[in-house]
Design an enzyme around this catalytic site. Structure first.
Site, PDB file in Angstrom:
ATOM      1  N   PHE A 138      -5.843   5.154   1.656  1.00  0.00           N
ATOM      2  CA  PHE A 138      -5.772   4.141   2.714  1.00  0.00           C
ATOM      3  C   PHE A 138      -6.360   2.818   2.232  1.00  0.00           C
ATOM      4  O   PHE A 138      -7.365   2.799   1.513  1.00  0.00           O
ATOM      5  CB  PHE A 138      -6.595   4.568   3.935  1.00  0.00           C
ATOM      6  CG  PHE A 138      -6.184   5.852   4.574  1.00  0.00           C
ATOM      7  CD1 PHE A 138      -5.253   5.874   5.603  1.00  0.00           C
ATOM      8  CD2 PHE A 138      -6.759   7.055   4.176  1.00  0.00           C
ATOM      9  CE1 PHE A 138      -4.892   7.073   6.207  1.00  0.00           C
ATOM     10  CE2 PHE A 138      -6.410   8.256   4.773  1.00  0.00           C
ATOM     11  CZ  PHE A 138      -5.472   8.267   5.795  1.00  0.00           C
ATOM     12  N   ASP A 139      -5.773   1.724   2.671  1.00  0.00           N
ATOM     13  CA  ASP A 139      -6.432   0.428   2.642  1.00  0.00           C
ATOM     14  C   ASP A 139      -7.395   0.389   3.831  1.00  0.00           C
ATOM     15  O   ASP A 139      -7.330   1.246   4.725  1.00  0.00           O
ATOM     16  CB  ASP A 139      -5.383  -0.683   2.738  1.00  0.00           C
ATOM     17  CG  ASP A 139      -6.005  -2.070   2.816  1.00  0.00           C
ATOM     18  OD1 ASP A 139      -7.030  -2.303   2.154  1.00  0.00           O
ATOM     19  OD2 ASP A 139      -5.463  -2.923   3.543  1.00  0.00           O
TER      20      ASP A 139
END
Length: 288
Positions: A138-139
């Site tokens: 994930f960012d």
């Protein structure tokens, strides 16, 4: 189904139906989500071994328009690849933890309904990855977190952003569209931890963010802690390219709200998904 979609768009429904019937026994080729789904099923296999009576598993639902014309070919494909799917028409109004599509319009509609969603892109050559463990990357801002801090950075610059992050280090960021999906992953991880398999858990999560490890990274860590969520590995890149780290992780799927990072990942053969969330993406859509 890219070739089939082209036939539908360029030659119409009748030619599309004809092609599907003629190729009924020919399985569809794997798409960008294929390795991700295989990894989900590998987790399910382990869960069934540990909890034979539990229904708490990954449920994969395949949604497609014009389903009635390709039912048999889909069934043949699923059996050929030894997959487990539920199938339904092209409607995603029921509750789900994650919706993936190559259609950005459908993805935006899902996000507007409060469903975690992302647009999938197919790299020219997908990097081969092992089936287990499931690796999800994930960012941070605009994906796990809201875009509040990102907006301040874009509007007032780095100095104001860092000042704000330092002042509000202990104030959790708002949640982003994929927080619920991380929660679902964490819930299943804990089922393995409960059987003493933390070190052998078949699910691993990663945070790869442009934040630095000091001021802005502290707020990100504190936010996750306040939510009671864990990330297995965190990379604070301070604005450096994400490609080298993503290549090292060899994730089954990567989520980012910036197309530049999605494109960077795709060039390296990584299956990357764009999360069209937040003010910057809305303004971009309005310009388009």
């Amino acid at each position: 189904m890219e070739k089939e979609q082209q036939i539908y768009e360029q030659q119409g429904m009748e030619e599309y139906i004809k092609y599907q019937v003629e190729h009924e026994t020919q399985p569809f080729s794997p798409g960008p989500a294929f390795s991700f789904v295989k990894a989900l099923e590998a987790v399910n296999t382990r869960l069934r071994e540990l909890y034979p009576e539990s229904e708490e598993l990954f449920d994969v639902v395949l949604m497609t328009n014009n389903q009635e014309y390709i039912d048999q070919r889909l069934i043949n494909t699923i059996n050929h690849h030894q997959l487990r799917f539920c199938m339904t028409g092209g409607n995603h109004t029921y509750h789900t933890n994650l919706y993936l599509s190559a259609d950005p319009v459908k993805v935006r509609e899902a996000l507007e309904e409060g469903i975690a969603a992302a647009t999938m892109f197919t790299p020219e050559k997908i990097t081969e990855v092992s089936e287990t463990p499931l690796r999800v990357t994930f960012d941070g801002d605009g994906v796990l977190f809201s875009d509040e801090a990102e907006n301040l950075f874009n509007e007032e610059g780095l100095e104001k952003f860092l000042e704000n992050e330092k002042t509000h280090a202990n104030k959790p960021l708002g949640h982003g569209p994929l927080k619920g999906f991380l929660e679902a992953l964490g819930k299943l991880q804990k089922k393995f931890y409960g059987k003493g398999q933390r070190m052998d858990c078949p699910i691993r999560t990663y945070l790869v963010t442009a934040r630095d490890e000091d001021i802005s990274g502290i707020r990100a860590k504190n936010t996750l802690q306040s939510w009671g969520l864990e990330i297995d590995e965190t990379y604070f890149l301070a604005g450096a390219p994400k490609g080298p780290i993503l290549e090292k992780i060899r994730a089954h799927i990567f989520f980012d709200d910036k197309m530049s990072y999605v494109e960077e990942a795709a060039k390296m053969g990584i299956v990357a998904c764009h999360v069209p969330y937040g003010k910057a993406n809305r303004e971009s859509q309005e310009r388009d």
